[in-house]
Enzyme design. Structure first.
Site, short mmCIF file in Angstrom:
data_model
loop_
_atom_site.label_atom_id
_atom_site.label_comp_id
_atom_site.label_asym_id
_atom_site.label_seq_id
_atom_site.Cartn_x
_atom_site.Cartn_y
_atom_site.Cartn_z
N ASN A 190 -4.47 1.95 3.98
CA ASN A 190 -3.61 0.62 4.28
C ASN A 190 -2.86 0.78 5.57
OD1 ASN A 190 -2.68 2.84 2.82
ND2 ASN A 190 -0.66 1.86 3.07
N CYS B 14 6.39 1.26 2.16
CA CYS B 14 7.07 2.24 1.24
C CYS B 14 7.63 3.22 2.19
CB CYS B 14 5.74 3.03 0.36
SG CYS B 14 4.70 1.87 -0.32
N THR C 106 1.93 -7.40 -24.13
CA THR C 106 1.21 -8.77 -24.18
C THR C 106 0.73 -9.00 -22.49
OG1 THR C 106 2.96 -9.20 -25.95
CG2 THR C 106 1.94 -11.13 -24.23
N GLN D 214 -7.20 -2.14 -0.68
CA GLN D 214 -7.37 -2.77 0.86
C GLN D 214 -8.65 -3.10 1.00
OE1 GLN D 214 -5.09 -3.73 2.91
NE2 GLN D 214 -3.42 -2.50 1.83
N SER E 276 -5.23 -4.62 -6.46
CA SER E 276 -3.88 -5.60 -6.80
C SER E 276 -4.29 -6.83 -6.14
CB SER E 276 -2.85 -4.77 -5.87
OG SER E 276 -1.94 -5.54 -5.71
N ALA E 277 -3.67 -7.72 -7.02
CA ALA E 277 -4.02 -9.38 -6.75
C ALA E 277 -3.30 -9.87 -5.52
CB ALA E 277 -3.44 -10.11 -7.96
N HIS E 278 -2.05 -9.19 -5.12
CA HIS E 278 -1.13 -9.79 -4.13
C HIS E 278 -1.46 -9.33 -2.64
CE1 HIS E 278 1.60 -6.45 -3.00
NE2 HIS E 278 1.44 -5.97 -3.92
C1 LIG Z 1 -0.55 -2.24 -1.80
C2 LIG Z 1 -1.14 -0.97 -2.18
C3 LIG Z 1 -0.95 -0.19 -3.34
C4 LIG Z 1 -0.03 -0.97 -4.50
O1 LIG Z 1 -0.15 -2.07 -4.91
P1 LIG Z 1 0.85 -2.67 -5.79
O2 LIG Z 1 -0.06 -3.84 -6.52
O3 LIG Z 1 1.92 -3.22 -4.69
O4 LIG Z 1 1.64 -2.11 -6.72
C5 LIG Z 1 -1.71 0.71 -3.70
N1 LIG Z 1 -2.64 1.39 -2.80
C6 LIG Z 1 -2.93 0.79 -1.47
C7 LIG Z 1 -3.77 1.31 -0.54
C8 LIG Z 1 -2.12 -0.44 -1.21
O5 LIG Z 1 -2.24 -1.20 0.14
#
Ligand SMILES: *Cc1c(COP(=O)(O)O)cnc(C)c1O
Length: 395
Positions: free
Chosen positions: A152, A326, A238, A180, A200-202
């Site tokens: 990342n 982070c 849920t 990623q 991760s969706a976002h």
């Molecule tokens: C963003 C990220 C995560 C964490 O995902 P979240 O949905 O924000 O908890 C974990 N691993 C990598 C490589 C990321 O870039």
């Protein structure tokens, strides 16, 4: 302030319009609990099943191998702790790398306090793990290898297929954090040969607070949240139906548009890298020169503090990152930049700019133009830079 340029797509992405539209009804009229047997519940359950099926198909997995979570971090936690504790009778050794996301590293550190032993593999100057070191680290006690797909911070892509092969030959489970990777490299769990993979969706233009763990059929893993029977009795609670529906839509779009997305971001990313390297002295590009996330650029500017650079960029509307979200707020240089062998001084001058679907050529040109000015101004204030410049003039 005039322009706003968002170049932090690896931290999070804006949700796509289509994703939001798909989610909307599940916040209001289609509000049922997927565990209820009445029509409201069945409607939610149907949406859940369709979403699971879409995501499974997108990565070549089976419907039953997809488990929804609250995001990438939870899935990392589950994969590692779940496999570690379920296979404790076989051994207590885990192998990971020094450049993992904190959702992996901090779980490993936690496990070390609870009787597990962890090997943190080195990486080379580009951030690639050494396969020989990996092979030599595997013992009779090794139960899990966890190595991320795409880093990342510096964008480096690991040889996942080769790692999976080594793990399989030695009878060790292999987990990869693919947060990623999804939407940026093609993913097929069977072609890659991984046992566990999380998303991760976002990070792919979907909603925050939702993700998934792929668990290959037959993998021994403990449940993560105890309670109701949701997620095949492994992750109670849920289900977040709107989030899951949005996630599935985001995955669908990501897979459908993979080639055009890669082409778009790569072109802009390369324009950015070229512009920076051509117009600014004493700058290095971190990560692998070719084998990297198509939208990732990570630089180190000598004689500059990354934090000052970020603040100055923010003042002209440009959003970047000094490393992973982070670590911002702490003064320690990035563990990833340390692992690729950079000195503290150089690592402190790091800047990650990540390009996405809504980035334009004008955004990139504006950023280069502003960066040139800001770097120059910040260096004028650096005594070290003056010395180097002075020294050079004397030659
Ligand atoms: C963003 C990220 C995560 C964490 O995902 P979240 O949905 O924000 O908890 C974990 N691993 C990598 C490589 C990321 O870039």
């Amino acid at each position: 302030m005039n322009r706003k340029v968002y170049l932090d797509y690896s931290a999070t992405t804006p949700m796509k319009k289509e994703v939001l539209e798909e989610m909307m009804p599940y916040f209001s009229e289609k509000f049922g609990n997927a565990s209820s047997i009445h029509s409201f519940g069945r409607e939610a359950k149907k949406a859940l099943d369709i979403a699971r099926d879409k995501i499974a198909k997108a990565i070549g997995a089976d419907f039953k191998e997809i488990f929804f979570t609250s995001g990438g971090s939870e899935a990392d936690n589950w994969a590692i702790k779940g496999v570690a504790f379920a296979n404790r009778d076989k051994g207590n050794h885990i192998i990971t790398s020094k450049i993992e996301h904190h959702a992996v590293l901090h779980v490993c550190e936690y496990l070390e306090k609870h009787g597990f032993e962890v090997t943190y593999l080195d990486v080379d100057e580009y951030g690639v793990v050494d396969l020989e070191q990996l092979k030599n680290s595997i013992t009779d006690k090794t139960i899990l290898i966890s190595i991320m797909f795409v880093n990342n911070e510096i964008g480096t892509i690991q040889p996942i297929k080769e790692i999976a092969k080594i793990a399989k030959e030695r009878g060790v489970y292999f987990h990869t954090d693919a947060v990623q990777a999804l939407g940026n490299v093609p993913i097929d769990v069977n072609d890659l040969g991984v046992d566990l993979m999380n998303f991760s969706a976002h990070k792919i233009y979907g909603p925050k607070g939702v993700g998934a763990l792929y668990i290959r059929k037959g993998v021994k893993i403990h449940p993560h949240i105890h309670g109701g029977a949701q997620e095949r009795k492994k992750r109670a609670g849920t289900e977040n139906i709107p989030g899951i529906v949005g996630f599935a839509k985001a995955v669908e779009l990501a897979v459908e548009n993979l080639d055009s997305h890669i082409e778009h971001v790569r072109k802009l990313r390369d324009r950015l890298i070229d512009g920076v390297l051509k117009n600014i002295d004493y700058v290095r590009l971190n990560g692998h020169p070719e084998n990297r996330h198509p939208g990732n650029a990570n630089f180190c500017f000598e004689f500059i503090e990354g934090e000052s650079l970020l603040l100055s960029l923010d003042m002209v509307g440009i959003a970047g990152s000094s490393g992973s979200a982070c670590t911002s707020g702490s003064l320690d240089p990035s563990h990833v930049l340390m692992a690729i062998g950079l000195s503290h001084e150089i690592a402190h001058g790091s800047l990650r700019l990540t390009v996405g679907d809504f980035t334009t050529e004008e955004d990139i040109d504006y950023t280069i133009q502003q960066l040139v000015k800001i770097v120059d101004r910040l260096r004028q204030m650096s005594p070290l830079y003056e010395k180097v410049k002075g020294g050079q003039n004397n030659v």
